[in-house]
Design an enzyme around this catalytic site. Structure first.
Site, PDB file in Angstrom:
ATOM      1  N   LYS A 133       0.850  -1.194   0.000  1.00  0.00           N
ATOM      2  CA  LYS A 133       0.000   0.000   0.000  1.00  0.00           C
ATOM      3  C   LYS A 133       0.886   1.245   0.000  1.00  0.00           C
ATOM      4  O   LYS A 133       1.711   1.433   0.905  1.00  0.00           O
ATOM      5  CB  LYS A 133      -0.854   0.019   1.270  1.00  0.00           C
ATOM      6  CG  LYS A 133      -2.286  -0.385   1.061  1.00  0.00           C
ATOM      7  CD  LYS A 133      -3.005  -0.256   2.385  1.00  0.00           C
ATOM      8  CE  LYS A 133      -4.484  -0.307   2.214  1.00  0.00           C
ATOM      9  NZ  LYS A 133      -5.167  -0.147   3.499  1.00  0.00           N
TER      10      LYS A 133
HETATM   11  C1  E4P Z   1      -8.468   0.431   3.317  1.00  0.00           C
HETATM   12  O1  E4P Z   1      -7.600  -0.156   2.734  1.00  0.00           O
HETATM   13  C2  E4P Z   1      -8.303   1.059   4.658  1.00  0.00           C
HETATM   14  O2  E4P Z   1      -7.583   0.189   5.500  1.00  0.00           O
HETATM   15  C3  E4P Z   1      -9.603   1.310   5.363  1.00  0.00           C
HETATM   16  O3  E4P Z   1     -10.712   0.984   4.559  1.00  0.00           O
HETATM   17  C4  E4P Z   1      -9.689   2.617   6.086  1.00  0.00           C
HETATM   18  O4  E4P Z   1     -10.959   2.729   6.644  1.00  0.00           O
HETATM   19  P1  E4P Z   1     -11.322   3.781   7.798  1.00  0.00           P
HETATM   20  O5  E4P Z   1     -11.679   5.072   7.157  1.00  0.00           O
HETATM   21  O6  E4P Z   1     -12.508   3.154   8.482  1.00  0.00           O
HETATM   22  O7  E4P Z   1     -10.127   3.861   8.695  1.00  0.00           O
END
Ligand code: E4P
Length: 215
Positions: A84
């Site tokens: 990521k």
């Molecule tokens: C996606 O890859 C992220 O880990 C995640 O969806 C973030 O979500 P949040 O806004 O609930 O922290």
């Protein structure tokens, strides 16, 4: 639409894996830090061994060279790891370098169509628009998701769109209607997706009717 689990909790991942509907996992530094371990490599390797699909693992450093170096290291942890990389100028440069080396990238923290398009052009395997966080900021996250899916379809881009930052089952069904390739969902949302009170009522009525008949 495929379902990924958005968590770093091993128990949740094991329970969800048994349901046979989860084909990947997304983690982030906040999710991993909630698990109370400082051993990033060990927890990611364990997740990669439970789910054979793509496991998104975020870099923990900033700057082009440090991100590339750490991404290359993380990519050796398991064959199914996906790196990521946060959207941004540095993120774009890092994504294009990693993609050329055959390292899969999830271009994350996308809040605009332009960011997502550039991530795809740089060679990201996935882009992750954060739906819930956009809603929180007073925008409509699903409008962005729809735009991205439409434009990626139009240009027949290979990059897959992950509906991320999902907060409730309504997000999932809208993402599916729009044609997102993947929705990454927290464990509690996965449970909400399968439950329905009329199913519970139906089961208990079938059971009690059968008990009466077989007395
Ligand atoms: C996606 O890859 C992220 O880990 C995640 O969806 C973030 O979500 P949040 O806004 O609930 O922290």
């Amino acid at each position: 639409m495929r379902i990924f689990l958005d968590t770093a909790n091993i128990e949740e991942i094991k329970r969800a894996a048994r349901l046979g509907v989860v084909s990947g996992v997304t983690t982030n530094p906040s999710l991993v830090s909630k698990e109370g371990t400082a051993d990033y490599e060990a927890i990611i390797k364990e997740i990669c061994s439970i789910i054979p699909g793509p496991i998104s693992t975020e870099v923990l450093v900033e700057g082009v060279e440090p991100m590339i170096e750490q991404a290359r290291q993380i990519a050796t942890w398991a064959p199914n790891v996906v790196i990521k990389i946060p959207a941004g100028t540095d993120g774009l440069e890092v994504t294009s370098v990693l993609a050329k080396e055959g390292i899969k990238v999830n271009f994350t923290l996308c809040f605009s169509l332009n960011q997502s398009l550039l991530g795809a052009l740089a060679g990201a395997s996935y882009v992750s628009p954060f739906i819930g966080r956009l809603d929180d900021a007073g925008h409509n996250g699903m409008d962005l998701l729809e735009d991205i899916v439409e434009v990626f379809d139009h240009y027949q881009l290979d990059t897959e769109v992950i509906a991320a930052s999902i907060r409730h089952p309504q997000h999932c069904l809208t993402a599916a209607r729009i044609g997102a390739h993947i929705a990454t969902v927290p464990y509690n949302v996965l449970m909400q997706m399968i439950r329905h009170p009329l199913t519970d009522i139906g089961i208990s009525r079938f059971m009690s009717d059968w008990k009466q008949a077989s007395k």
